[in-house]
Write a protein that holds these residues in place. Sequence first.
Motif, PDB file in Angstrom:
ATOM      1  N   GLU A   7      26.451  29.116  35.351  1.00 61.93           N
ATOM      2  CA  GLU A   7      26.736  27.965  36.204  1.00 61.93           C
ATOM      3  C   GLU A   7      27.502  28.490  37.404  1.00 61.93           C
ATOM      4  OE1 GLU A   7      28.881  23.681  35.813  1.00 61.93           O
ATOM      5  OE2 GLU A   7      27.639  24.380  34.157  1.00 61.93           O
ATOM      6  N   ILE A   8      26.918  28.325  38.577  1.00 61.51           N
ATOM      7  CA  ILE A   8      27.476  28.874  39.813  1.00 61.51           C
ATOM      8  C   ILE A   8      27.982  27.718  40.667  1.00 61.51           C
ATOM      9  CG2 ILE A   8      27.001  30.349  41.806  1.00 61.51           C
ATOM     10  CD1 ILE A   8      26.374  31.608  38.956  1.00 61.51           C
ATOM     11  N   HIS A   9      29.217  27.789  41.121  1.00 60.70           N
ATOM     12  CA  HIS A   9      29.802  26.772  42.002  1.00 60.70           C
ATOM     13  C   HIS A   9      30.099  27.424  43.342  1.00 60.70           C
ATOM     14  CE1 HIS A   9      30.367  24.071  38.610  1.00 60.70           C
ATOM     15  NE2 HIS A   9      30.819  25.122  37.944  1.00 60.70           N
ATOM     16  N   VAL A  31      19.745  41.573  20.487  1.00 59.61           N
ATOM     17  CA  VAL A  31      20.937  42.411  20.653  1.00 59.61           C
ATOM     18  C   VAL A  31      21.337  42.569  22.121  1.00 59.61           C
ATOM     19  CG1 VAL A  31      20.534  43.686  18.537  1.00 59.61           C
ATOM     20  CG2 VAL A  31      19.609  44.558  20.678  1.00 59.61           C
ATOM     21  N   LEU A  32      20.478  42.188  23.068  1.00 60.95           N
ATOM     22  CA  LEU A  32      20.774  42.400  24.489  1.00 60.95           C
ATOM     23  C   LEU A  32      21.693  41.384  25.169  1.00 60.95           C
ATOM     24  CD1 LEU A  32      17.427  43.740  25.956  1.00 60.95           C
ATOM     25  CD2 LEU A  32      19.526  44.976  25.498  1.00 60.95           C
ATOM     26  N   PRO A  33      21.720  40.103  24.773  1.00 59.04           N
ATOM     27  CA  PRO A  33      22.534  39.138  25.518  1.00 59.04           C
ATOM     28  C   PRO A  33      23.993  39.523  25.755  1.00 59.04           C
ATOM     29  CG  PRO A  33      21.075  37.969  24.079  1.00 59.04           C
ATOM     30  CD  PRO A  33      20.925  39.445  23.751  1.00 59.04           C
ATOM     31  N   PRO A  34      24.695  40.157  24.816  1.00 56.86           N
ATOM     32  CA  PRO A  34      26.089  40.497  25.117  1.00 56.86           C
ATOM     33  C   PRO A  34      26.237  41.438  26.322  1.00 56.86           C
ATOM     34  CG  PRO A  34      25.702  40.654  22.760  1.00 56.86           C
ATOM     35  CD  PRO A  34      24.357  40.456  23.417  1.00 56.86           C
ATOM     36  N   VAL A  35      25.233  42.265  26.567  1.00 60.44           N
ATOM     37  CA  VAL A  35      25.280  43.193  27.704  1.00 60.44           C
ATOM     38  C   VAL A  35      24.523  42.629  28.896  1.00 60.44           C
ATOM     39  CG1 VAL A  35      24.600  45.490  28.494  1.00 60.44           C
ATOM     40  CG2 VAL A  35      25.497  45.186  26.185  1.00 60.44           C
ATOM     41  N   ALA A  36      23.306  42.164  28.669  1.00 62.90           N
ATOM     42  CA  ALA A  36      22.449  41.696  29.754  1.00 62.90           C
ATOM     43  C   ALA A  36      22.905  40.352  30.316  1.00 62.90           C
ATOM     44  CB  ALA A  36      21.006  41.592  29.275  1.00 62.90           C
ATOM     45  N   GLY A  37      23.499  39.507  29.495  1.00 60.04           N
ATOM     46  CA  GLY A  37      23.941  38.186  29.944  1.00 60.04           C
ATOM     47  C   GLY A  37      24.905  38.244  31.116  1.00 60.04           C
ATOM     48  N   PRO A  38      26.012  38.973  31.019  1.00 58.49           N
ATOM     49  CA  PRO A  38      26.943  39.043  32.141  1.00 58.49           C
ATOM     50  C   PRO A  38      26.317  39.662  33.398  1.00 58.49           C
ATOM     51  CG  PRO A  38      28.024  39.749  30.134  1.00 58.49           C
ATOM     52  CD  PRO A  38      26.563  39.585  29.814  1.00 58.49           C
ATOM     53  N   ILE A  39      25.426  40.627  33.213  1.00 59.48           N
ATOM     54  CA  ILE A  39      24.757  41.234  34.375  1.00 59.48           C
ATOM     55  C   ILE A  39      23.859  40.204  35.036  1.00 59.48           C
ATOM     56  CG2 ILE A  39      23.069  42.984  35.086  1.00 59.48           C
ATOM     57  CD1 ILE A  39      24.226  44.737  32.771  1.00 59.48           C
ATOM     58  N   TRP A  40      23.097  39.467  34.232  1.00 54.26           N
ATOM     59  CA  TRP A  40      22.218  38.428  34.762  1.00 54.26           C
ATOM     60  C   TRP A  40      23.029  37.360  35.493  1.00 54.26           C
ATOM     61  CZ3 TRP A  40      21.951  33.239  33.130  1.00 54.26           C
ATOM     62  CH2 TRP A  40      20.906  32.501  33.686  1.00 54.26           C
ATOM     63  N   GLN A  41      24.161  36.945  34.924  1.00 58.25           N
ATOM     64  CA  GLN A  41      25.004  35.940  35.571  1.00 58.25           C
ATOM     65  C   GLN A  41      25.535  36.447  36.905  1.00 58.25           C
ATOM     66  OE1 GLN A  41      27.891  35.192  32.500  1.00 58.25           O
ATOM     67  NE2 GLN A  41      26.692  33.532  31.611  1.00 58.25           N
ATOM     68  N   TRP A  42      25.931  37.695  36.970  1.00 60.27           N
ATOM     69  CA  TRP A  42      26.453  38.263  38.215  1.00 60.27           C
ATOM     70  C   TRP A  42      25.372  38.317  39.285  1.00 60.27           C
ATOM     71  CZ3 TRP A  42      25.296  42.915  40.767  1.00 60.27           C
ATOM     72  CH2 TRP A  42      26.142  43.209  41.839  1.00 60.27           C
ATOM     73  N   VAL A  43      24.177  38.824  38.919  1.00 59.30           N
ATOM     74  CA  VAL A  43      23.069  38.927  39.883  1.00 59.30           C
ATOM     75  C   VAL A  43      22.636  37.545  40.349  1.00 59.30           C
ATOM     76  CG1 VAL A  43      20.651  39.609  40.158  1.00 59.30           C
ATOM     77  CG2 VAL A  43      22.257  41.155  39.040  1.00 59.30           C
ATOM     78  N   LEU A  44      22.442  36.627  39.414  1.00 61.08           N
ATOM     79  CA  LEU A  44      22.043  35.275  39.767  1.00 61.08           C
ATOM     80  C   LEU A  44      23.087  34.628  40.670  1.00 61.08           C
ATOM     81  CD1 LEU A  44      20.080  32.869  39.385  1.00 61.08           C
ATOM     82  CD2 LEU A  44      21.560  32.151  37.500  1.00 61.08           C
ATOM     83  N   GLY A  45      24.358  34.761  40.302  1.00 61.41           N
ATOM     84  CA  GLY A  45      25.427  34.172  41.100  1.00 61.41           C
ATOM     85  C   GLY A  45      25.436  34.688  42.519  1.00 61.41           C
ATOM     86  N   LYS A  46      25.253  35.972  42.683  1.00 59.51           N
ATOM     87  CA  LYS A  46      25.239  36.574  44.017  1.00 59.51           C
ATOM     88  C   LYS A  46      24.074  36.021  44.848  1.00 59.51           C
ATOM     89  CE  LYS A  46      25.605  41.139  46.071  1.00 59.51           C
ATOM     90  NZ  LYS A  46      25.680  42.559  45.822  1.00 59.51           N
ATOM     91  N   ARG A  49      24.670  32.153  45.600  1.00 57.09           N
ATOM     92  CA  ARG A  49      25.704  31.961  46.620  1.00 57.09           C
ATOM     93  C   ARG A  49      25.165  32.238  48.012  1.00 57.09           C
ATOM     94  NH1 ARG A  49      28.594  34.113  42.469  1.00 57.09           N
ATOM     95  NH2 ARG A  49      30.178  32.730  41.630  1.00 57.09           N
ATOM     96  N   LYS A  50      24.408  33.320  48.164  1.00 53.12           N
ATOM     97  CA  LYS A  50      23.827  33.658  49.470  1.00 53.12           C
ATOM     98  C   LYS A  50      22.885  32.558  49.949  1.00 53.12           C
ATOM     99  CE  LYS A  50      24.011  38.685  49.393  1.00 53.12           C
ATOM    100  NZ  LYS A  50      23.215  39.917  49.415  1.00 53.12           N
ATOM    101  N   ARG A  51      22.052  32.056  49.052  1.00 48.21           N
ATOM    102  CA  ARG A  51      21.101  31.010  49.440  1.00 48.21           C
ATOM    103  C   ARG A  51      21.802  29.716  49.826  1.00 48.21           C
ATOM    104  NH1 ARG A  51      16.558  31.936  44.716  1.00 48.21           N
ATOM    105  NH2 ARG A  51      16.047  34.044  45.355  1.00 48.21           N
ATOM    106  N   ILE A  52      22.785  29.304  49.028  1.00 45.82           N
ATOM    107  CA  ILE A  52      23.494  28.055  49.320  1.00 45.82           C
ATOM    108  C   ILE A  52      24.293  28.185  50.613  1.00 45.82           C
ATOM    109  CG2 ILE A  52      25.329  26.512  48.532  1.00 45.82           C
ATOM    110  CD1 ILE A  52      24.277  26.938  45.679  1.00 45.82           C
ATOM    111  N   GLU A  53      24.944  29.314  50.819  1.00 48.80           N
ATOM    112  CA  GLU A  53      25.717  29.513  52.048  1.00 48.80           C
ATOM    113  C   GLU A  53      24.805  29.532  53.271  1.00 48.80           C
ATOM    114  OE1 GLU A  53      27.880  33.005  50.947  1.00 48.80           O
ATOM    115  OE2 GLU A  53      29.318  31.857  49.739  1.00 48.80           O
ATOM    116  N   ALA A  54      23.632  30.134  53.163  1.00 45.18           N
ATOM    117  CA  ALA A  54      22.678  30.142  54.275  1.00 45.18           C
ATOM    118  C   ALA A  54      22.187  28.722  54.562  1.00 45.18           C
ATOM    119  CB  ALA A  54      21.502  31.061  53.967  1.00 45.18           C
ATOM    120  N   PHE A  55      21.923  27.954  53.512  1.00 43.83           N
ATOM    121  CA  PHE A  55      21.500  26.566  53.685  1.00 43.83           C
ATOM    122  C   PHE A  55      22.597  25.766  54.381  1.00 43.83           C
ATOM    123  CE2 PHE A  55      21.180  22.185  52.174  1.00 43.83           C
ATOM    124  CZ  PHE A  55      19.888  21.882  52.579  1.00 43.83           C
TER     125      PHE A  55
END
Length: 84
Positions: A7-9, A31-46, A49-55
């Motif tokens: 969830e990105i604000h 077995v991947l969510p504990p590692v891949a989850g935070p990476i996915w959240q960081w990439v998605l968030g970035k 944020r860029k798209r919303i700020e550009a809009f």
Amino acid sequence: MPQVTAEIHVAVARDGTLATWKDTCSIKPAVLPPVAGPIWQWVLGKQIRKRIEAFARGCADPVVLHAARRSLEARRGTQDGALD
């Protein structure tokens, strides 16, 4: 299948307007969510944020607003300039 939710604000206006983007992703194998989850959240968030700020920048740009009004007027066949 394990699910990871991000969830990105992003504050997008001086008046305190807040845009929220929520996304869910399934990650295999289990077995991947504990590692891949935070990476996915960081990439998605970035990216989000860029798209919303550009809009938000586009919405504050008088040239973009004028073009949007003209486009709406052309579609509606009106000259009132209302965006509603």
